[in-house]
Each structure stands twice: as C-alpha cells, then as structure tokens.
Motif scaffolding. Sequence first.
Motif, PDB file in Angstrom:
ATOM      1  N   SER A  53       0.833  -1.198   0.000  1.00  0.00           N
ATOM      2  CA  SER A  53       0.000   0.000   0.000  1.00  0.00           C
ATOM      3  C   SER A  53       0.870   1.251   0.000  1.00  0.00           C
ATOM      4  O   SER A  53       2.057   1.205   0.313  1.00  0.00           O
ATOM      5  CB  SER A  53      -0.939   0.018   1.206  1.00  0.00           C
ATOM      6  OG  SER A  53      -0.229   0.258   2.403  1.00  0.00           O
ATOM      7  N   VAL A  55       0.776   5.533   1.224  1.00  0.00           N
ATOM      8  CA  VAL A  55       0.176   6.576   2.054  1.00  0.00           C
ATOM      9  C   VAL A  55       0.563   7.907   1.430  1.00  0.00           C
ATOM     10  O   VAL A  55       1.735   8.123   1.099  1.00  0.00           O
ATOM     11  CB  VAL A  55       0.693   6.516   3.507  1.00  0.00           C
ATOM     12  CG1 VAL A  55       0.181   7.703   4.312  1.00  0.00           C
ATOM     13  CG2 VAL A  55       0.314   5.205   4.164  1.00  0.00           C
ATOM     14  N   TRP A  77      -4.705   6.741   2.731  1.00  0.00           N
ATOM     15  CA  TRP A  77      -3.883   5.551   2.962  1.00  0.00           C
ATOM     16  C   TRP A  77      -4.541   4.334   2.332  1.00  0.00           C
ATOM     17  O   TRP A  77      -5.666   4.403   1.850  1.00  0.00           O
ATOM     18  CB  TRP A  77      -3.614   5.332   4.452  1.00  0.00           C
ATOM     19  CG  TRP A  77      -4.825   5.130   5.300  1.00  0.00           C
ATOM     20  CD1 TRP A  77      -5.438   3.949   5.580  1.00  0.00           C
ATOM     21  CD2 TRP A  77      -5.572   6.133   5.972  1.00  0.00           C
ATOM     22  NE1 TRP A  77      -6.522   4.158   6.385  1.00  0.00           N
ATOM     23  CE2 TRP A  77      -6.623   5.499   6.648  1.00  0.00           C
ATOM     24  CE3 TRP A  77      -5.455   7.521   6.075  1.00  0.00           C
ATOM     25  CZ2 TRP A  77      -7.556   6.187   7.411  1.00  0.00           C
ATOM     26  CZ3 TRP A  77      -6.380   8.205   6.838  1.00  0.00           C
ATOM     27  CH2 TRP A  77      -7.409   7.542   7.494  1.00  0.00           C
ATOM     28  N   ASP A  78      -3.780   3.259   2.327  1.00  0.00           N
ATOM     29  CA  ASP A  78      -4.191   2.006   1.679  1.00  0.00           C
ATOM     30  C   ASP A  78      -4.476   2.225   0.188  1.00  0.00           C
ATOM     31  O   ASP A  78      -5.394   1.640  -0.387  1.00  0.00           O
ATOM     32  CB  ASP A  78      -5.376   1.353   2.400  1.00  0.00           C
ATOM     33  CG  ASP A  78      -4.987   0.842   3.781  1.00  0.00           C
ATOM     34  OD1 ASP A  78      -3.765   0.737   4.043  1.00  0.00           O
ATOM     35  OD2 ASP A  78      -5.889   0.558   4.596  1.00  0.00           O
ATOM     36  N   GLU A 131      -1.070  -3.042   4.377  1.00  0.00           N
ATOM     37  CA  GLU A 131      -2.117  -2.031   4.452  1.00  0.00           C
ATOM     38  C   GLU A 131      -2.275  -1.626   5.907  1.00  0.00           C
ATOM     39  O   GLU A 131      -1.975  -2.402   6.818  1.00  0.00           O
ATOM     40  CB  GLU A 131      -3.435  -2.579   3.907  1.00  0.00           C
ATOM     41  CG  GLU A 131      -3.410  -2.793   2.409  1.00  0.00           C
ATOM     42  CD  GLU A 131      -4.785  -3.143   1.846  1.00  0.00           C
ATOM     43  OE1 GLU A 131      -5.727  -3.376   2.626  1.00  0.00           O
ATOM     44  OE2 GLU A 131      -4.897  -3.170   0.612  1.00  0.00           O
ATOM     45  N   LEU A 132      -2.784  -0.406   6.136  1.00  0.00           N
ATOM     46  CA  LEU A 132      -2.977   0.059   7.505  1.00  0.00           C
ATOM     47  C   LEU A 132      -4.335  -0.365   8.061  1.00  0.00           C
ATOM     48  O   LEU A 132      -4.469  -0.616   9.250  1.00  0.00           O
ATOM     49  CB  LEU A 132      -2.822   1.574   7.590  1.00  0.00           C
ATOM     50  CG  LEU A 132      -1.435   2.107   7.214  1.00  0.00           C
ATOM     51  CD1 LEU A 132      -1.398   3.614   7.310  1.00  0.00           C
ATOM     52  CD2 LEU A 132      -0.362   1.473   8.080  1.00  0.00           C
ATOM     53  N   LYS A 140      -3.771  12.307  11.010  1.00  0.00           N
ATOM     54  CA  LYS A 140      -2.379  12.040  10.641  1.00  0.00           C
ATOM     55  C   LYS A 140      -1.578  11.393  11.765  1.00  0.00           C
ATOM     56  O   LYS A 140      -0.783  10.493  11.509  1.00  0.00           O
ATOM     57  CB  LYS A 140      -1.691  13.316  10.172  1.00  0.00           C
ATOM     58  CG  LYS A 140      -0.259  13.069   9.694  1.00  0.00           C
ATOM     59  CD  LYS A 140       0.354  14.239   8.968  1.00  0.00           C
ATOM     60  CE  LYS A 140       0.756  15.325   9.884  1.00  0.00           C
ATOM     61  NZ  LYS A 140       1.452  16.425   9.184  1.00  0.00           N
ATOM     62  N   VAL A 143      -2.287   7.656  11.753  1.00  0.00           N
ATOM     63  CA  VAL A 143      -1.690   7.039  10.565  1.00  0.00           C
ATOM     64  C   VAL A 143      -0.176   6.962  10.740  1.00  0.00           C
ATOM     65  O   VAL A 143       0.437   5.926  10.479  1.00  0.00           O
ATOM     66  CB  VAL A 143      -2.065   7.819   9.280  1.00  0.00           C
ATOM     67  CG1 VAL A 143      -1.293   7.299   8.081  1.00  0.00           C
ATOM     68  CG2 VAL A 143      -3.569   7.743   9.038  1.00  0.00           C
ATOM     69  N   ALA A 147       1.719   3.430  10.908  1.00  0.00           N
ATOM     70  CA  ALA A 147       2.717   3.131   9.876  1.00  0.00           C
ATOM     71  C   ALA A 147       4.085   2.871  10.498  1.00  0.00           C
ATOM     72  O   ALA A 147       4.821   1.997  10.049  1.00  0.00           O
ATOM     73  CB  ALA A 147       2.799   4.275   8.870  1.00  0.00           C
TER      74      ALA A 147
END
Length: 171
Positions: A53, A55, A77-78, A131-132, A140, A143, A147
């Motif tokens: 993925s 971001v 994301w993803d 993927e997250l 943010k 994420v 991550a």
Amino acid sequence: MSLLEDDLEQQGILSITATDFDDDEGMPDYVGYVNENENPELRIENVPEGAESLVLVVDDPDAKGAVGFTFDHWLVWDIAPDVGTIPRDWDPAADGATVGYNDFVEADFGGPSPPDGAHRYRFKLLALDSELGLEPEARKAVVDMTAGMEAEVLASTQLVGQYEPSQGTAF
C-alpha cells in the motif's frame, strides 16, 4: 519518531511528480480551496517490490506561523501500489483507498489557502509492506503511529508545490 510530520527523506527510488507543476514551483490556481479545490494529477513511479500500500499526505509546514501547527490538507492511505496516476479531482474511495480527515475537518482534499504569504505544500508519499486498515476517522497522528509501528516503510519521497494568497481568496 514521526514519519509524517517533517520533510520526508528520499528513501529508495520511489517518485511522485505532478503534471501541472515542478518540484518547488508554483501550483495552478485550480488547487486552491476557494477555487476549484481539486487535487492536481500526480504520477507515482518506482514503487518497490513488496509494497502492499501507499500513504499520501499533503500538508503545509508554513502554516505554523498562522495557526501554530503544520496544517494537513489531505490524508489518504491504503492506496493500491500499482496506482500509477492519481487523477485530478480524484475520489480515493472509488479506488479502494481510505481518506482521513484534514485540518478543515473534511474527509477530502482541502486545497491551499495561505493567509500570510506564499506557502509550501508537501506531497509526501510512503510505500509500505502492508495495508494500515484504519477507519476513515483517523487523523495524521494515528496514521503516522500505525505506519511506524505496524508496517515497514519500503520507500519514501516528497514533492513540494507553492501557492500564493493572490491565487485565491485567503481565509
């Protein structure tokens, strides 16, 4: 350690470019929040093998003088690693990606609207080994933390665009 708050160091040969402006140059008027408020077309190349993925974060570090923090304009994301091109006025959800909330408190692209002179807007891109899977309500910081703790960053890069208050009506 924050992955997404500061400038991203180039890691690997991952690249992100825009079709309507060059790195560290002025962005077109249409991206402005009070204009069309549309993201520019972006090209993504050299995604490393093993990436599951991507971001993408667009933020304004120059907003610190006006609002006291780096202002987040877009958080996605993803993103599929084979995306290749992010079209102008992209709907990430239609392609299976997740859009988080920006600092306009909108789950969308929020274009530039600098109140106090030209600002830089960083288009930061990470290639991850997984993927997250986060919910769209994530901001943010979540994420960034996820991550950093639950994925391996395989590559990173950034593109910088500039925008002047005269290109639109500032808040």
